[in-house]
Design an enzyme around this catalytic site. Structure first.
Site, PDB file in Angstrom:
ATOM      1  N   GLY A 197       0.834  -1.199   0.000  1.00 46.60           N
ATOM      2  CA  GLY A 197       0.000   0.000   0.000  1.00 46.60           C
ATOM      3  C   GLY A 197       0.866   1.245   0.000  1.00 46.60           C
ATOM      4  O   GLY A 197       1.970   1.254  -0.549  1.00 46.60           O
ATOM      5  N   GLU A 198       0.365   2.309   0.609  1.00 44.29           N
ATOM      6  CA  GLU A 198       1.085   3.572   0.774  1.00 44.29           C
ATOM      7  C   GLU A 198       1.281   4.340  -0.539  1.00 44.29           C
ATOM      8  O   GLU A 198       1.840   5.429  -0.538  1.00 44.29           O
ATOM      9  CB  GLU A 198       2.486   3.372   1.378  1.00 44.29           C
ATOM     10  CG  GLU A 198       2.525   2.654   2.695  1.00 44.29           C
ATOM     11  CD  GLU A 198       3.962   2.455   3.195  1.00 44.29           C
ATOM     12  OE1 GLU A 198       4.923   2.843   2.489  1.00 44.29           O
ATOM     13  OE2 GLU A 198       4.124   1.917   4.295  1.00 44.29           O
ATOM     14  N   GLY A 199       0.880   3.748  -1.677  1.00 43.06           N
ATOM     15  CA  GLY A 199       1.227   4.347  -2.959  1.00 43.06           C
ATOM     16  C   GLY A 199       2.576   3.896  -3.465  1.00 43.06           C
ATOM     17  O   GLY A 199       3.106   4.466  -4.436  1.00 43.06           O
TER      18      GLY A 199
END
Length: 346
Positions: free
Chosen positions: A314-316
């Site tokens: 996740g997190e980009g």
């Protein structure tokens, strides 16, 4: 809940000229593969034969989930990790911090609904709807008013970036428990079995995964009437996911190229797509993750991801890693010589 987004269809006027420009480069036809279709998409999104990537930005939307606070076992990590990871983002120590810095991508964190009071920081945007959602085992995660407020807040954040000169944007997320919300959204909006949608998230073992499935099935039984996109979002979503929905829709309305991250960001896009199918025209899918359900979700969106690195962070993070490929697509379109320019026979 009114959603006043007007997403323009991509103009077809330049498509033939863009394809001709790509085909005239000093290479065999189609030999740059997916980079060629990517260059075509960027040119069509910007309605330009010489597209540019200006001030790329990743917004990380962060929020907590009531299901984690009340029902132990759906996540391998406690809810307190959400706020702790935000501190790590802001200190520059997280994976996305490192990757964004490497590729000169601006990184901002949006407090969509973290269950903590966060200290102010130049890279932290205070947009808290509430201190986490409600436990969707017993009641909807958020009210319709809160859901609408979150969607609009996500749109507002994108508008601010657009007005600062950004034309290329991506959305990450942070929120312990948000794979549970994402799996529920995917199941309800696609009709795929819950088993295909639910994964290990932050690293559940086999027993914990089975417990997670049981808990989520109980929640589905509780909310059988939630079937429409915004109703499903309000019932099972998170404040960070709802903000991403608004962010995708606003970015498309503004004609911005949008990079899509992994499973959770993808389910937010699924909601946006159910509301405005044209949103996909402006989306580049950065990667396919190893989280259970992501490939099936991509299939539902007819998406062709750029990378397969078995990420599930996740997190980009996938956005930052894929961004150089987007740069390469634009650079070859703008700078690579044609056969005529190079004096090469065809």
């Amino acid at each position: 809940m009114p959603l006043n987004f007007a997403i323009p269809p991509l103009k077809a006027t330049l498509s033939a000229a863009l394809q001709a420009k790509i085909d005239q480069k000093t290479k065999p036809l189609g030999s740059l593969g997916q980079l060629e279709s990517l260059a075509l998409q960027v040119g069509r999104c910007q309605n330009s034969l010489t597209p540019q990537l200006n001030k790329p930005c990743i917004l990380i939307f962060a929020g907590d989930h009531g299901i984690v606070e009340v029902e132990a076992g759906v996540s391998a990590y406690p809810q307190t990790v959400t706020a702790q990871m935000i501190a790590n983002f802001l200190a520059g120590g997280a994976a996305i911090s490192v990757f964004a810095r490497q590729h000169n991508i601006d990184l901002l964190i949006v407090d969509a609904g973290v269950n903590a009071d966060l200290d102010s920081h130049p890279k932290l945007i205070a947009a808290k709807i509430g201190k986490g959602t409600q436990n969707f085992l017993t009641q909807p995660a958020m009210t319709f008013e809160e859901c609408d407020q979150a969607v609009q807040a996500g749109a507002d954040q994108v508008l601010r970036q657009y007005e600062s000169g950004c034309n290329c944007i991506g959305f990450g997320e942070m929120g312990i428990g948000n794979t549970s919300s994402a799996a529920m959204l995917m199941h309800r909006l696609t009709g795929l079995s819950l088993v295909r949608c639910v994964g290990r998230g932050t690293g559940l073992n086999d027993g914990q995964l089975q417990h997670k499935l049981i808990v989520l099935q109980r929640a589905l039984n509780k909310h059988k009437d939630a079937t429409e996109p915004l109703d499903v979002l309000a019932t099972f979503g998170g404040f960070e996911i709802a903000m991403m929905v608004g962010a995708y829709l606003k970015a498309a309305e503004l004609g911005m190229l949008t990079l899509v991250d992994g499973f959770i960001a993808g389910t937010a896009l699924l909601v946006a797509h159910k509301l405005h199918p044209q949103v996909l025209d402006y989306c580049v899918f950065s990667h396919v993750s190893s989280e259970q359900g992501h490939q099936a979700l991509l299939n539902q969106l007819n998406a062709k991801p750029l990378l397969n690195l078995r990420l599930r962070l996740g997190e980009g993070s996938g956005i930052a890693l894929a961004y150089p490929l987007l740069q390469s697509a634009v650079v070859f379109l703008n700078e690579m010589a044609t056969f005529a320019e190079a004096g090469v026979d065809r």
